[in-house]
Design an enzyme around this catalytic site. Structure first.
Site, short mmCIF file in Angstrom:
data_model
loop_
_atom_site.label_atom_id
_atom_site.label_comp_id
_atom_site.label_asym_id
_atom_site.label_seq_id
_atom_site.Cartn_x
_atom_site.Cartn_y
_atom_site.Cartn_z
N ASP A 53 0.83 -1.21 0.00
CA ASP A 53 0.00 0.00 0.00
C ASP A 53 0.86 1.26 0.00
OD1 ASP A 53 -2.72 1.20 0.32
OD2 ASP A 53 -1.80 2.01 2.14
N TYR A 58 2.56 10.23 0.71
CA TYR A 58 3.49 9.68 1.69
C TYR A 58 4.92 10.14 1.39
CZ TYR A 58 -0.26 6.42 3.14
OH TYR A 58 -1.44 5.87 3.59
N SER A 220 -3.81 1.18 10.12
CA SER A 220 -3.39 1.35 11.52
C SER A 220 -3.96 0.27 12.44
CB SER A 220 -3.76 2.74 12.05
OG SER A 220 -2.86 3.71 11.55
N PRO A 221 -3.68 -1.00 12.13
CA PRO A 221 -4.23 -2.08 12.95
C PRO A 221 -3.72 -2.07 14.38
CG PRO A 221 -2.56 -2.92 11.44
CD PRO A 221 -2.83 -1.51 11.04
N LEU A 222 -2.57 -1.41 14.62
CA LEU A 222 -2.03 -1.33 15.99
C LEU A 222 -2.21 0.08 16.57
CD1 LEU A 222 1.25 -3.42 15.46
CD2 LEU A 222 -0.86 -4.14 16.61
N LYS A 230 3.93 -0.49 23.80
CA LYS A 230 5.18 0.27 23.95
C LYS A 230 4.99 1.65 24.56
CE LYS A 230 7.19 1.35 19.90
NZ LYS A 230 7.61 1.02 18.51
N ARG A 240 7.38 6.00 16.81
CA ARG A 240 6.55 6.94 16.06
C ARG A 240 6.08 8.10 16.95
NH1 ARG A 240 1.68 4.81 12.29
NH2 ARG A 240 3.48 3.85 11.27
N GLN A 302 9.90 -6.07 13.33
CA GLN A 302 8.48 -5.83 13.65
C GLN A 302 7.59 -6.56 12.66
OE1 GLN A 302 8.00 -1.58 13.53
NE2 GLN A 302 9.02 -1.24 15.50
P1 NDP Z 1 0.13 0.35 12.75
O1 NDP Z 1 -1.02 0.90 13.51
O2 NDP Z 1 0.32 -1.12 12.77
O3 NDP Z 1 1.45 1.08 13.25
C1 NDP Z 1 2.69 0.70 12.75
C2 NDP Z 1 3.81 1.24 13.62
O4 NDP Z 1 3.73 0.68 14.94
C3 NDP Z 1 5.16 0.83 13.10
O5 NDP Z 1 5.61 1.66 12.08
C4 NDP Z 1 6.01 0.88 14.35
O6 NDP Z 1 6.30 2.24 14.65
C5 NDP Z 1 5.03 0.32 15.39
N1 NDP Z 1 5.08 -1.14 15.45
C6 NDP Z 1 4.53 -2.04 14.56
N2 NDP Z 1 4.77 -3.30 14.94
C7 NDP Z 1 5.47 -3.23 16.09
C8 NDP Z 1 5.98 -4.21 16.96
N3 NDP Z 1 5.82 -5.51 16.71
N4 NDP Z 1 6.66 -3.79 18.06
C9 NDP Z 1 6.82 -2.49 18.33
N5 NDP Z 1 6.36 -1.51 17.54
C10 NDP Z 1 5.68 -1.87 16.42
O7 NDP Z 1 0.00 0.72 11.21
P2 NDP Z 1 0.20 2.12 10.43
O8 NDP Z 1 -0.36 3.25 11.19
O9 NDP Z 1 1.60 2.19 9.97
O10 NDP Z 1 -0.75 1.88 9.18
C11 NDP Z 1 -0.47 0.78 8.29
C12 NDP Z 1 -0.62 1.25 6.86
O11 NDP Z 1 -1.97 1.66 6.63
C13 NDP Z 1 0.22 2.45 6.46
O12 NDP Z 1 1.54 2.13 6.18
C14 NDP Z 1 -0.53 2.93 5.24
O13 NDP Z 1 -0.17 2.14 4.12
C15 NDP Z 1 -1.98 2.67 5.63
N6 NDP Z 1 -2.62 3.89 6.16
C16 NDP Z 1 -3.65 4.43 5.44
C17 NDP Z 1 -4.29 5.57 5.85
C18 NDP Z 1 -5.40 6.12 5.04
O14 NDP Z 1 -5.84 7.26 5.30
N7 NDP Z 1 -5.89 5.42 4.06
C19 NDP Z 1 -3.89 6.27 7.09
C20 NDP Z 1 -2.83 5.60 7.81
C21 NDP Z 1 -2.23 4.46 7.35
P3 NDP Z 1 7.64 2.72 15.43
O15 NDP Z 1 8.64 1.60 15.41
O16 NDP Z 1 8.08 3.93 14.68
O17 NDP Z 1 7.17 3.06 16.82
#
Ligand code: NDP
Length: 333
Positions: A53, A58, A220-222, A230, A240, A302
């Site tokens: 995606d 971005y 943003s599943p997490l 964390k 983040r 991760q």
């Molecule tokens: P998450 O909610 O899963 O967050 C991901 C972040 O959480 C990572 O980058 C990392 O950040 C942290 N993380 C993930 N796994 C772990 C782990 N196992 N242990 C510790 N920290 C972890 O997903 P995103 O918010 O990144 O969203 C996923 C995707 O969805 C995006 O990349 C994008 O493609 C899409 N999206 C679409 C939107 C839309 O408006 N359509 C809006 C937002 C996202 P860190 O290490 O920096 O703390």
């Protein structure tokens, strides 16, 4: 090793996408460089991920450029991967004094056609598999947007189109315009969906799945990392939550009640012999309306941990789901 990847249809379409996919928001370019992107995408593909995606906005176009560069080097068969991009905010939006009025915050025909061409160029692709309207545009007639997307698909520059964070009414209106004029219909939505953000997917869109065959690629599943646990002791360095360019996320990540709930979820995760992140991801994937759960990862480790959610899925018994519901639903929007 975790259980093998599963695949689901993208709504009523014939396209099959991996139940977990990889996204690039925040991470590509800002946290992961070109070789890291290539390495992460290769590991994702090895694990069976076939959907990647992206969005025009971005990292200001750099995320698309990096993904394109990686795809060129990885040389996968074009049938083996699905790439998306999303359009609305625009690049090079001008300045406060001289805004580029037809190129930002819009889904007008002019912007959409030029923006898709820009994405194709940055990614070095002949077509983008999935294109999304990144937000609704209340100032452009939906008919104009639907025609523009239909034309993009007819030109062979995209295969399927959908929306992101549109209301159920807006999605249905777009579908009906397409139906009336025999145009390509919206196939998928990209909404936020996780344990603390549920109502749109579970209630607002409820009728759309069967009525129009809507598929979901959820984001943003997490909850940006909140659901890894964390942030229970504050903001860790390098996370983040510590990044300036997404400082608007900070209050949400530090929410005391949600962090306490994550602590309770951790107890369930322990019983199931998994991490709380894996538990939260499996919960999203468990909903059959979800076609693909888009993962975000700033590090390869991760991504690897998160794919372990595939092994947690069969452990989500009705009892476990009820416990998770009791903890999270009162805090969910
Ligand atoms: P998450 O909610 O899963 O967050 C991901 C972040 O959480 C990572 O980058 C990392 O950040 C942290 N993380 C993930 N796994 C772990 C782990 N196992 N242990 C510790 N920290 C972890 O997903 P995103 O918010 O990144 O969203 C996923 C995707 O969805 C995006 O990349 C994008 O493609 C899409 N999206 C679409 C939107 C839309 O408006 N359509 C809006 C937002 C996202 P860190 O290490 O920096 O703390």
């Amino acid at each position: 090793m975790h259980n093998p990847m599963l695949y689901r249809r993208l709504g009523r379409s014939g396209l099959q996408v991996s139940l977990f996919s990889l996204g690039s928001w925040v991470t590509f370019h800002n946290q992961v460089d070109a070789s890291g992107v290539r390495e992460m995408m290769a590991a994702a593909r090895d694990a069976g991920i076939n959907f990647f995606d992206n969005a025009e906005v971005y990292a200001n176009g750099e995320s698309e450029r990096l993904m394109g560069e990686a795809l060129a080097q990885l040389k996968w068969h074009r049938l083996d991967y699905v790439v998306s991009s999303k359009f609305f905010w625009g690049l090079d939006a001008g300045t406060a004094e001289k805004p580029r009025i037809n190129g930002r915050n819009t889904l007008n025909r002019k912007y959409l056609l030029q923006a898709v061409d820009g994405s194709l160029k940055r990614m070095g692709l002949d077509f983008i598999d999935l294109i999304f309207c990144h937000r609704p545009d209340p100032h452009t007639p939906i008919e104009e947007t639907v025609w523009a997307l239909h034309n993009v698909i007819e030109q062979g520059k995209a295969l399927y189109w959908g929306t992101s964070e549109w209301s159920a009414d807006e999605i249905r209106a777009a579908y009906e315009v397409a139906e009336r004029h025999h145009l390509h219909k919206p196939v998928m939505e990209q909404p936020q969906y996780h344990l603390f953000h549920r109502k749109r997917v579970e209630q607002e869109y409820a009728r759309l799945y069967d009525d129009i065959g809507l598929g979901l690629t959820t984001w943003s599943p997490l909850a940006s990392g909140l659901l890894t646990g964390k942030y229970r002791q504050g903001i860790p360095a390098g996370s983040r939550g510590a990044m300036q360019n997404v400082s608007f996320l900070r209050d949400g990540l530090l929410d005391a009640r949600k962090n306490a709930a994550v602590g309770e979820l951790e107890a369930i995760a322990q019983q199931l012999d998994c991490s709380v992140a894996q538990l939260a991801l499996a919960w999203v994937a468990h909903n059959p309306r979800v076609s693909s759960v888009i993962l975000g990862a700033s590090k390869l480790s991760q991504l690897q941990e998160n794919l372990g959610a595939l092994s947690v899925l069969p452990k989500l018994t009705p009892e476990v789901l009820a416990q998770m519901d009791a903890i999270s639903a009162p805090l969910a929007v």
